[in-house]
Enzyme design. Structure first.
Site, short mmCIF file in Angstrom:
data_model
loop_
_atom_site.label_atom_id
_atom_site.label_comp_id
_atom_site.label_asym_id
_atom_site.label_seq_id
_atom_site.Cartn_x
_atom_site.Cartn_y
_atom_site.Cartn_z
N THR A 11 17.14 85.17 20.23
CA THR A 11 18.45 84.64 20.04
C THR A 11 19.57 85.71 19.63
N GLY B 32 12.42 85.41 13.29
CA GLY B 32 11.76 85.61 11.86
C GLY B 32 10.91 86.81 11.89
N GLU C 39 14.34 76.49 17.86
CA GLU C 39 13.35 76.08 19.00
C GLU C 39 14.22 75.08 19.90
C1 LIG Z 1 -0.38 73.23 13.75
C2 LIG Z 1 0.37 73.03 12.60
C3 LIG Z 1 2.06 73.03 13.05
C4 LIG Z 1 2.70 73.19 11.68
C5 LIG Z 1 3.93 73.84 11.67
C6 LIG Z 1 5.10 73.24 12.31
C7 LIG Z 1 6.19 73.72 12.68
C8 LIG Z 1 6.74 75.22 12.67
C9 LIG Z 1 6.33 75.55 13.92
C10 LIG Z 1 7.06 76.49 14.55
C11 LIG Z 1 8.37 77.02 13.92
C12 LIG Z 1 8.10 78.16 13.31
C13 LIG Z 1 9.16 79.02 13.76
C14 LIG Z 1 10.12 78.67 14.65
C15 LIG Z 1 11.27 80.06 14.60
C16 LIG Z 1 12.24 79.85 15.45
C17 LIG Z 1 12.11 80.27 16.84
C18 LIG Z 1 13.18 80.12 17.81
O1 LIG Z 1 14.39 79.60 17.58
S1 LIG Z 1 13.08 80.80 19.16
C19 LIG Z 1 14.52 80.46 20.17
C20 LIG Z 1 14.60 79.08 20.59
N1 LIG Z 1 15.67 79.00 21.47
C21 LIG Z 1 15.87 78.04 22.28
O2 LIG Z 1 15.26 76.91 22.22
C22 LIG Z 1 17.06 77.99 23.39
C23 LIG Z 1 17.33 76.65 23.88
N2 LIG Z 1 18.11 76.88 25.19
C24 LIG Z 1 17.23 76.56 26.19
O3 LIG Z 1 16.13 76.24 26.07
C25 LIG Z 1 17.97 76.71 27.46
O4 LIG Z 1 19.23 77.45 27.49
C26 LIG Z 1 18.68 75.19 28.06
C27 LIG Z 1 19.32 74.67 27.01
C28 LIG Z 1 17.28 74.43 28.36
C29 LIG Z 1 19.50 75.48 29.31
O5 LIG Z 1 18.65 75.98 30.19
P1 LIG Z 1 19.35 76.68 31.41
O6 LIG Z 1 18.34 77.40 32.20
O7 LIG Z 1 20.58 77.46 30.96
O8 LIG Z 1 20.21 75.42 32.14
P2 LIG Z 1 19.79 74.22 32.64
O9 LIG Z 1 19.91 73.10 31.61
O10 LIG Z 1 20.40 74.05 33.91
O11 LIG Z 1 18.04 74.09 32.90
C30 LIG Z 1 17.79 74.64 34.12
C31 LIG Z 1 16.57 73.74 34.70
O12 LIG Z 1 15.34 74.48 33.86
C32 LIG Z 1 14.97 73.33 33.24
N3 LIG Z 1 13.99 73.75 31.87
C33 LIG Z 1 14.97 74.11 30.75
N4 LIG Z 1 14.21 74.51 30.04
C34 LIG Z 1 12.94 74.22 30.35
C35 LIG Z 1 11.48 74.32 30.02
N5 LIG Z 1 11.39 74.79 28.39
N6 LIG Z 1 10.50 74.20 30.57
C36 LIG Z 1 10.52 73.54 31.68
N7 LIG Z 1 11.90 73.28 32.39
C37 LIG Z 1 12.96 73.86 31.70
C38 LIG Z 1 16.00 72.27 32.99
O13 LIG Z 1 15.29 70.82 32.99
C39 LIG Z 1 16.62 72.37 34.51
O14 LIG Z 1 15.75 71.86 35.21
P3 LIG Z 1 16.61 70.94 36.65
O15 LIG Z 1 17.39 72.06 37.18
O16 LIG Z 1 17.47 69.88 36.00
O17 LIG Z 1 15.54 70.54 37.58
C1 LIG Z 2 15.36 79.36 10.24
C2 LIG Z 2 15.82 79.90 11.69
C3 LIG Z 2 14.80 80.61 12.41
C4 LIG Z 2 14.96 81.03 13.58
N1 LIG Z 2 14.10 81.90 14.42
C5 LIG Z 2 14.10 82.44 15.46
C6 LIG Z 2 13.28 83.13 16.02
O1 LIG Z 2 12.17 83.39 15.44
N2 LIG Z 2 13.48 83.88 17.38
C7 LIG Z 2 14.75 83.44 17.90
O2 LIG Z 2 14.91 83.93 19.09
N3 LIG Z 2 15.60 82.71 17.43
C8 LIG Z 2 15.38 82.01 16.32
N4 LIG Z 2 16.55 81.32 15.61
C9 LIG Z 2 17.67 80.95 16.23
C10 LIG Z 2 17.64 79.66 16.84
O3 LIG Z 2 16.82 79.59 18.00
C11 LIG Z 2 19.00 79.16 17.18
O4 LIG Z 2 19.73 79.29 16.07
C12 LIG Z 2 19.18 77.91 18.13
O5 LIG Z 2 18.48 77.94 19.20
C13 LIG Z 2 20.37 77.31 18.05
O6 LIG Z 2 21.22 78.12 18.82
P1 LIG Z 2 22.79 78.61 18.25
O7 LIG Z 2 22.35 79.04 16.61
O8 LIG Z 2 23.25 79.44 18.95
O9 LIG Z 2 23.53 77.26 18.07
P2 LIG Z 2 24.74 76.76 18.95
O10 LIG Z 2 24.03 76.60 20.43
O11 LIG Z 2 25.83 77.68 19.03
O12 LIG Z 2 24.90 75.27 18.59
C14 LIG Z 2 26.06 74.86 17.72
C15 LIG Z 2 26.63 73.63 18.12
O13 LIG Z 2 27.09 73.66 19.56
C16 LIG Z 2 26.24 72.56 20.17
N5 LIG Z 2 26.34 72.83 21.47
C17 LIG Z 2 25.64 74.10 22.00
N6 LIG Z 2 25.32 73.93 23.46
C18 LIG Z 2 25.74 72.85 23.48
C19 LIG Z 2 25.86 71.96 24.79
N7 LIG Z 2 25.34 72.32 26.18
N8 LIG Z 2 26.14 70.68 24.93
C20 LIG Z 2 26.56 70.01 23.60
N9 LIG Z 2 26.54 70.65 22.60
C21 LIG Z 2 26.31 71.90 22.46
C22 LIG Z 2 24.96 72.38 19.56
O14 LIG Z 2 24.56 71.02 19.60
C23 LIG Z 2 25.40 72.47 17.83
O15 LIG Z 2 25.85 71.43 17.33
C24 LIG Z 2 16.04 80.76 14.12
C25 LIG Z 2 17.21 80.17 13.76
C26 LIG Z 2 16.90 79.64 12.37
C27 LIG Z 2 18.08 78.73 11.72
#
Ligand SMILES: CCCCC/C=C\C/C=C\C/C=C\CC/C=C/C(=O)SCCNC(=O)CCNC(=O)[C@H](O)C(C)(C)COP(=O)(O)OP(=O)(O)OC[C@H]1O[C@@H](n2cnc3c(N)ncnc32)[C@H](O)[C@@H]1OP(=O)(O)O
Ligand SMILES: Cc1cc2nc3c(=O)[nH]c(=O)nc-3n(C[C@H](O)[C@H](O)[C@H](O)COP(=O)(O)OP(=O)(O)OC[C@H]3O[C@@H](n4cnc5c(N)ncnc54)[C@H](O)[C@@H]3O)c2cc1C
Length: 556
Positions: free
Chosen positions: A34, A73, A316
């Protein structure tokens, strides 16, 4: 996330190089994807990695303010390394987002390396101890072999080989979304434990003059707040088991270059992560408020539990975005079904004609039969998915392109994905209990939980069932009453059902949820440790309150 990414995206040589360092805690890593300007839209990430064939290195840069990595993180002060997601450029061409291992800090003195600026992003709503950080890269060079090359490669001369599927890079996110389903189950189980144990200890109000104050757990309204959430915690427990099984099966297939179910896994994990974290997030607040004033104290454990859980709805994959991802796949499945294709297991119901099976209003239907009610969840999901899919088709017929039509129908698409997830959860809960080897007594108690989950799920979404004539209004009322009728039966085992989660007091971190129920003495003891109680008269008295009071007393 650092280690799972290395495990999933490294070549065997890279695994041998990096993973022992991780397992032995010789390096600490984070997942830096991110940026300030982009979290959801991965293809919009701006960090760049340009390949220099002369030195066989990648040069990493944060070209703009919005490209600074933000949120990962433990990035700010802890991590020595990061997996950095960057736009790969080689031989003048951009190949999209790829993962690179980047050392951030010296292993000698922990100082940031040249071209690396890192720090903490500042205080947050929760996760206080976690140094979510920022990372700014300036012409930082890393070896070619630091690009994770299991799926795509850059050869020494800069030739790029593309992956079998571009989305394989997204694999770690799918894995963590599956973990978050487990996290939702755990968080809701903790909150239910605290609220139900405290509700068994707390006595309040005199129902009739002279009668002892009842346990608040005896109030039907308190039971109605807590028991459906207790049932949901059990439902999510079984769902996370099923989700992890599907993840493991599909991941094994991917490792054998069979990508046929990658889309189904993405859609299911996205929908369940969003659904379970949204429900849990709301449920934590219901549990807190059910404990009255003491629920608002840090001593209850709720403030930290909520502050640390609530970002699950954002990270996520922000929940709305993930529901849209799930819905996009469901729309695709409707099209596939209409063209005669066989649909995979979790979506095969979309090719069934469920519309005629149950028209609302027919009398004599057994509304307490869980298998029958699960068929109604199926019909609700199928109706919503087909309705949203038809809206997309009408948008395209009206001249929109697919993206425009999906966007215009997005409110309904989210509802459809929620209904799909809800059906999967209810069905999995009921089916899991059938497979459970348990005594008849235990089966009976768990059946009560599954029943209240299914009944209450319909009651809280009765509009969906009535609008589509799946249920008549009177049938919906009957099901709502069935949920209420179950509450006193669940009351009998409620404390045992939370004790069964076996959270140690040290893990639960809650004076209200103590296993021994000795709340009041320990609340008073807890309060003594408040920093404000170090002195009887707080030092601020002498600076502010004292002079104010004395000044005003002199006026009397
Ligand atoms: C064991 C005990 C467990 C206890 C603990 C429990 C919980 C805690 C565990 C973990 C949490 C701890 C820490 C977490 C810290 C946080 C980390 C983060 O946040 S990391 C960053 C996370 N960021 C995201 O998730 C970003 C989200 N955005 C996306 O994934 C993509 O941008 C999005 C929205 C999917 C769009 O993709 P994009 O390529 O731009 O466009 P499309 O929508 O057109 O997708 C193209 C095609 O790709 C397919 N697709 C997309 N994603 C996936 C995927 N992951 N896998 C497979 N395919 C995927 C999508 O379906 C489209 O396919 P088609 O073209 O429709 O066939
Ligand atoms: C506690 C915490 C830990 C994190 N840890 C990590 C980490 O370890 N590594 C990492 O890489 N990232 C991490 N992140 C970042 C996290 O993955 C992003 O915050 C998350 O993916 C959301 O993206 P954003 O913040 O840009 O929100 P945005 O995408 O800007 O979302 C803002 C609003 O826009 C809307 N929106 C966005 N796109 C669309 C769409 N296509 N259609 C409709 N609505 C839309 C959303 O629904 C939401 O309401 C962490 C975040 C937090 C809060």
């Amino acid at each position: 996330m650092f280690i799972p990414t290395l495990e999933r995206q490294c070549t065997s040589e890279q695994r041998e190089k990096f993973l022992p360092l991780c397992y032995d805690y010789r390096i600490i890593g984070t997942y830096a994807q991110t940026e300030l300007g982009h979290g959801t839209f991965l293809r919009g990430l701006e960090t760049t990695a340009h390949y220099d064939p002369n030195t066989q290195e990648f040069i990493l840069n944060s070209p703009t303010i919005s490209s600074i990595k933000w949120w990962p993180g433990a990035l700010g002060k802890t991590s020595t390394h990061a997996v950095v997601l960057a736009q790969l450029y080689t031989l003048g061409k951009c190949h999209g987002i790829h993962p690179f291992v980047v050392q951030l800090r010296s292993l000698d003195d922990h100082k940031p390396l040249r071209g690396i600026t890192v720090g903490d992003i500042g205080p947050k709503m929760g996760f206080g101890p976690n140094d979510n950080g920022y990372l700014k890269l300036h012409k930082h060079r890393i070896p070619r072999t630091n690009m994770l090359m299991k799926y795509s490669q850059v050869s020494p001369d800069g030739t790029y080989t593309k992956p079998p599927r571009s989305t394989l890079t997204y694999g770690t996110m799918t894995f963590v979304r599956v973990l978050i389903v487990h996290g939702s189950a755990i968080a809701l189980a903790k909150a239910s434990t605290i609220a139900i144990r405290y509700s068994a200890v707390r006595r309040q109000s005199e129902l009739r003059p002279g009668e002892p104050e009842p346990q608040i757990l005896s109030y039907p309204t308190q039971q109605h707040k807590l028991f459906p959430l207790l049932a949901t915690a059990y439902a999510f427990h079984f769902v996370q088991l099923a989700m992890m099984k599907i993840y493991t099966d599909v991941n094994d297939q991917i490792n054998n270059s069979n990508f046929s179910r990658i889309q189904e896994l993405h859609a299911l994990s996205s929908g369940l992560k969003a659904f379970t974290s949204w429900v849990t997030n709301a449920g934590l607040e219901v549990c807190r408020m059910s404990c009255g004033g003491h629920g608002y104290s840090q001593a209850s454990g709720f403030p930290r539990l909520y502050a640390d859980f609530t970002p699950s709805c954002t990270y996520e994959g922000e929940n709305t975005v993930l529901m849209l991802q799930s819905a996009r796949y469901l729309v695709k499945c409707v099209r596939d079904a209409r063209s005669g294709k066989t649909l995979p297991g979790t979506v095969s119901y979309l090719s069934e004609d469920v519309s005629a099976v149950h028209s609302g209003g027919s009398s004599g239907r057994d509304l307490s039969n869980l298998d029958f009610l699960i068929s109604l969840y199926k019909q609700r999901a199928s109706n919503q998915v087909h309705f949203a899919s038809d809206k997309v088709d009408r948008g395209i017929s009206a001249g929109m392109d697919l993206v425009g039509a999906l966007n215009s129908a997005s409110v309904h698409l989210v509802s459809a994905a929620k209904a799909h997830s809800h059906y999967f959860i209810a069905k999995t809960f009921v089916e899991s209990l059938k497979l459970l080897k348990a005594s008849s007594e235990l089966q009976n108690v768990l059946h009560q939980l599954a029943s209240v989950y299914v009944f209450e799920g319909i009651a809280q979404s009765s509009g969906d069932f009535i609008e589509d004539y799946i249920l008549s209004g009177s049938e919906a009322k009957t099901i709502r009453q069935l949920a209420v009728d179950l509450l006193p039966l669940i009351r009998v085992n409620a404390v045992s059902l939370v004790d069964a989660f076996s959270f140690r007091d040290e893990v639960l971190q809650s004076v209200l949820g103590r296993y021994d129920g000795n709340v009041y003495e320990n609340l008073f003891k807890w309060a003594q440790n408040s920093p404000l109680n170090k002195t009887d008269v707080h030092p601020s008295y002498h600076k502010y309150l004292g002079p104010l009071l004395k000044r005003n007393q002199s006026k009397l």
